[in-house]
Design a protein around this motif. Sequence first.
Motif, PDB file in Angstrom:
ATOM      1  N   GLU A  90       0.763  -1.247   0.062  1.00  0.00           N
ATOM      2  CA  GLU A  90      -0.096  -0.076   0.023  1.00  0.00           C
ATOM      3  C   GLU A  90       0.904   1.120   0.056  1.00  0.00           C
ATOM      4  OE1 GLU A  90      -2.480  -0.379   3.380  1.00  0.00           O
ATOM      5  OE2 GLU A  90      -0.721   0.018   4.892  1.00  0.00           O
ATOM      6  N   ALA A  91       2.328   1.161  -0.026  1.00  0.00           N
ATOM      7  CA  ALA A  91       3.065   2.451  -0.105  1.00  0.00           C
ATOM      8  C   ALA A  91       4.142   1.727  -1.107  1.00  0.00           C
ATOM      9  CB  ALA A  91       3.644   3.040   1.201  1.00  0.00           C
ATOM     10  N   THR A  92       4.754   2.961  -1.459  1.00  0.00           N
ATOM     11  CA  THR A  92       6.027   2.573  -2.387  1.00  0.00           C
ATOM     12  C   THR A  92       7.148   3.652  -1.990  1.00  0.00           C
ATOM     13  OG1 THR A  92       4.736   1.625  -4.300  1.00  0.00           O
ATOM     14  CG2 THR A  92       7.032   2.570  -4.647  1.00  0.00           C
ATOM     15  N   VAL A  93       8.406   3.360  -1.640  1.00  0.00           N
ATOM     16  CA  VAL A  93       9.624   4.034  -1.551  1.00  0.00           C
ATOM     17  C   VAL A  93      10.005   4.201  -2.833  1.00  0.00           C
ATOM     18  CG1 VAL A  93      11.883   4.183  -0.609  1.00  0.00           C
ATOM     19  CG2 VAL A  93       9.879   3.048   0.739  1.00  0.00           C
ATOM     20  N   VAL A  94      10.465   5.463  -3.250  1.00  0.00           N
ATOM     21  CA  VAL A  94      10.985   5.936  -4.554  1.00  0.00           C
ATOM     22  C   VAL A  94      12.260   6.575  -4.492  1.00  0.00           C
ATOM     23  CG1 VAL A  94      10.533   7.158  -6.817  1.00  0.00           C
ATOM     24  CG2 VAL A  94       8.625   6.319  -5.337  1.00  0.00           C
ATOM     25  N   VAL A  95      13.176   5.865  -4.881  1.00  0.00           N
ATOM     26  CA  VAL A  95      14.571   6.700  -4.839  1.00  0.00           C
ATOM     27  C   VAL A  95      15.108   6.944  -6.631  1.00  0.00           C
ATOM     28  CG1 VAL A  95      15.182   5.279  -2.899  1.00  0.00           C
ATOM     29  CG2 VAL A  95      15.830   4.337  -5.100  1.00  0.00           C
ATOM     30  N   PRO A  96      16.046   7.555  -6.833  1.00  0.00           N
ATOM     31  CA  PRO A  96      16.534   7.931  -7.972  1.00  0.00           C
ATOM     32  C   PRO A  96      17.461   7.061  -8.261  1.00  0.00           C
ATOM     33  CG  PRO A  96      16.623   9.894  -6.687  1.00  0.00           C
ATOM     34  CD  PRO A  96      16.565   8.914  -5.630  1.00  0.00           C
ATOM     35  N   VAL A  97      17.385   6.496  -9.624  1.00  0.00           N
ATOM     36  CA  VAL A  97      18.376   5.789 -10.127  1.00  0.00           C
ATOM     37  C   VAL A  97      19.963   5.825  -9.993  1.00  0.00           C
ATOM     38  CG1 VAL A  97      18.431   6.455 -12.788  1.00  0.00           C
ATOM     39  CG2 VAL A  97      18.820   4.071 -12.118  1.00  0.00           C
ATOM     40  N   GLY A  98      20.715   5.182  -9.584  1.00  0.00           N
ATOM     41  CA  GLY A  98      22.073   5.341  -9.611  1.00  0.00           C
ATOM     42  C   GLY A  98      22.635   5.802  -8.218  1.00  0.00           C
ATOM     43  N   TYR A  99      21.544   6.138  -7.427  1.00  0.00           N
ATOM     44  CA  TYR A  99      21.907   6.819  -6.022  1.00  0.00           C
ATOM     45  C   TYR A  99      22.525   5.408  -4.994  1.00  0.00           C
ATOM     46  CZ  TYR A  99      20.058  11.422  -6.658  1.00  0.00           C
ATOM     47  OH  TYR A  99      19.792  12.585  -7.069  1.00  0.00           O
ATOM     48  N   ALA A 100      23.320   5.716  -4.176  1.00  0.00           N
ATOM     49  CA  ALA A 100      23.827   4.804  -3.092  1.00  0.00           C
ATOM     50  C   ALA A 100      22.474   4.790  -2.018  1.00  0.00           C
ATOM     51  CB  ALA A 100      25.000   5.167  -2.440  1.00  0.00           C
ATOM     52  N   VAL A 101      22.230   3.819  -1.671  1.00  0.00           N
ATOM     53  CA  VAL A 101      21.099   3.702  -0.652  1.00  0.00           C
ATOM     54  C   VAL A 101      21.507   3.068   0.470  1.00  0.00           C
ATOM     55  CG1 VAL A 101      18.627   2.746  -0.197  1.00  0.00           C
ATOM     56  CG2 VAL A 101      19.152   3.522  -2.588  1.00  0.00           C
ATOM     57  N   THR A 102      21.264   3.600   1.693  1.00  0.00           N
ATOM     58  CA  THR A 102      21.632   3.005   2.817  1.00  0.00           C
ATOM     59  C   THR A 102      20.340   2.649   3.755  1.00  0.00           C
ATOM     60  OG1 THR A 102      23.836   4.020   3.279  1.00  0.00           O
ATOM     61  CG2 THR A 102      22.809   3.142   5.304  1.00  0.00           C
ATOM     62  N   VAL A 140      19.984  -6.863   0.971  1.00  0.00           N
ATOM     63  CA  VAL A 140      19.275  -7.756   2.010  1.00  0.00           C
ATOM     64  C   VAL A 140      19.784  -7.858   3.316  1.00  0.00           C
ATOM     65  CG1 VAL A 140      20.853  -9.841   0.901  1.00  0.00           C
ATOM     66  CG2 VAL A 140      18.359 -10.240   1.832  1.00  0.00           C
ATOM     67  N   THR A 141      19.053  -8.084   4.178  1.00  0.00           N
ATOM     68  CA  THR A 141      19.518  -8.210   5.593  1.00  0.00           C
ATOM     69  C   THR A 141      20.071  -9.676   5.905  1.00  0.00           C
ATOM     70  OG1 THR A 141      17.488  -8.553   6.191  1.00  0.00           O
ATOM     71  CG2 THR A 141      18.179  -6.313   6.726  1.00  0.00           C
ATOM     72  N   SER A 142      20.895  -9.766   7.003  1.00  0.00           N
ATOM     73  CA  SER A 142      21.357 -11.197   7.234  1.00  0.00           C
ATOM     74  C   SER A 142      20.166 -12.241   7.584  1.00  0.00           C
ATOM     75  CB  SER A 142      22.197 -10.967   8.370  1.00  0.00           C
ATOM     76  OG  SER A 142      23.308  -9.963   8.281  1.00  0.00           O
ATOM     77  N   ASN A 143      20.722 -13.516   7.106  1.00  0.00           N
ATOM     78  CA  ASN A 143      19.529 -14.600   7.436  1.00  0.00           C
ATOM     79  C   ASN A 143      18.321 -14.016   7.065  1.00  0.00           C
ATOM     80  OD1 ASN A 143      22.037 -16.128   8.484  1.00  0.00           O
ATOM     81  ND2 ASN A 143      21.942 -14.735  10.192  1.00  0.00           N
ATOM     82  N   ALA A 144      17.965 -13.572   5.951  1.00  0.00           N
ATOM     83  CA  ALA A 144      16.813 -13.083   5.566  1.00  0.00           C
ATOM     84  C   ALA A 144      15.657 -14.204   5.690  1.00  0.00           C
ATOM     85  CB  ALA A 144      16.704 -12.391   4.307  1.00  0.00           C
ATOM     86  N   THR A 157      18.680  -4.495  15.117  1.00  0.00           N
ATOM     87  CA  THR A 157      19.025  -3.479  13.992  1.00  0.00           C
ATOM     88  C   THR A 157      20.242  -3.969  13.318  1.00  0.00           C
ATOM     89  OG1 THR A 157      20.576  -2.435  15.511  1.00  0.00           O
ATOM     90  CG2 THR A 157      18.670  -1.431  15.548  1.00  0.00           C
ATOM     91  N   GLU A 158      20.171  -3.474  12.002  1.00  0.00           N
ATOM     92  CA  GLU A 158      20.971  -3.736  10.883  1.00  0.00           C
ATOM     93  C   GLU A 158      21.173  -2.730  10.118  1.00  0.00           C
ATOM     94  OE1 GLU A 158      22.478  -7.399   8.029  1.00  0.00           O
ATOM     95  OE2 GLU A 158      20.898  -7.786   9.301  1.00  0.00           O
ATOM     96  N   SER A 159      22.303  -2.250   9.474  1.00  0.00           N
ATOM     97  CA  SER A 159      22.236  -1.646   8.423  1.00  0.00           C
ATOM     98  C   SER A 159      22.972  -2.007   7.263  1.00  0.00           C
ATOM     99  CB  SER A 159      23.133  -0.114   8.720  1.00  0.00           C
ATOM    100  OG  SER A 159      22.376   0.646   9.686  1.00  0.00           O
ATOM    101  N   ILE A 160      22.422  -1.659   5.992  1.00  0.00           N
ATOM    102  CA  ILE A 160      22.994  -2.254   4.679  1.00  0.00           C
ATOM    103  C   ILE A 160      23.253  -1.077   3.790  1.00  0.00           C
ATOM    104  CG2 ILE A 160      22.079  -4.554   5.109  1.00  0.00           C
ATOM    105  CD1 ILE A 160      19.995  -3.772   2.710  1.00  0.00           C
ATOM    106  N   SER A 161      23.898  -1.453   2.580  1.00  0.00           N
ATOM    107  CA  SER A 161      24.071  -0.330   1.521  1.00  0.00           C
ATOM    108  C   SER A 161      24.275  -0.843   0.399  1.00  0.00           C
ATOM    109  CB  SER A 161      25.291   0.665   1.956  1.00  0.00           C
ATOM    110  OG  SER A 161      25.118   1.179   3.099  1.00  0.00           O
ATOM    111  N   PHE A 162      23.576  -0.292  -0.805  1.00  0.00           N
ATOM    112  CA  PHE A 162      23.732  -0.917  -2.024  1.00  0.00           C
ATOM    113  C   PHE A 162      23.418   0.274  -3.067  1.00  0.00           C
ATOM    114  CE2 PHE A 162      19.300  -0.868  -0.675  1.00  0.00           C
ATOM    115  CZ  PHE A 162      18.434  -0.451  -1.652  1.00  0.00           C
TER     116      PHE A 162
END
Length: 200
Positions: A90-102, A140-144, A157-162
């Motif tokens: 019911e919701a969508t996160v939108v990010v620009p292409v090519g951006y580094a996401v944390t 993806v988070t650990s042991n998803a 908590t856990e932080s990931i970047s891609f």
Amino acid sequence: MMKRSTLPALGAFVLFGCGGGESDQPSPAPAPAPAPATASATEAAAAASGAMAVDWISVDDGARTVTIDLVAGSTDVNNRWNFNGYANGEATVVVPVGYAVTVNFENRDPVNYHSFSVLQRAASYPAIFDDATPVFEGAVTSNATSMTEATAPGGGTESISFTASAAGEYALVCPVPAHAVTGMWIGFDVSDSGESGLRS
């Protein structure tokens, strides 16, 4: 007997009753409205597309980065199987292409382990994932897929970047068994127009 014509009287009424004595000059134009405050290119793109700014999605266009504070079980929605209170796409996160996401991920569900992976958008998801390999390396988070080793309940908590390297429609999905199939997923769009924010 002679009848008197009422035509001249009627003509006078029409002339004066309809403002025939007023000037034919046009009315002055209304004063222009004050110009709105200048918005950033990202805000303008978001407003045009329907995405809105929320406090848990931060975008730095100069650095080409996005930070998302993603919380599992933040409300009672969908038996706490939700992301920031949203479930069932019911919701969508939108990010620009090519951006580094944390993504700073927190599990506030007091009972259940949760996780997330950025997967292809689908009409439905399986009860058990054989593979939760994300569409973007590292998304993806650990042991998803584990019911006992994913991000721990009660504040784990856990932080990931891609890097959101390809535009398209994806999803943030919890691949812990039975979670996605019962609605624990929201959209994740990578936009080639510079759009960012949340669509709901």
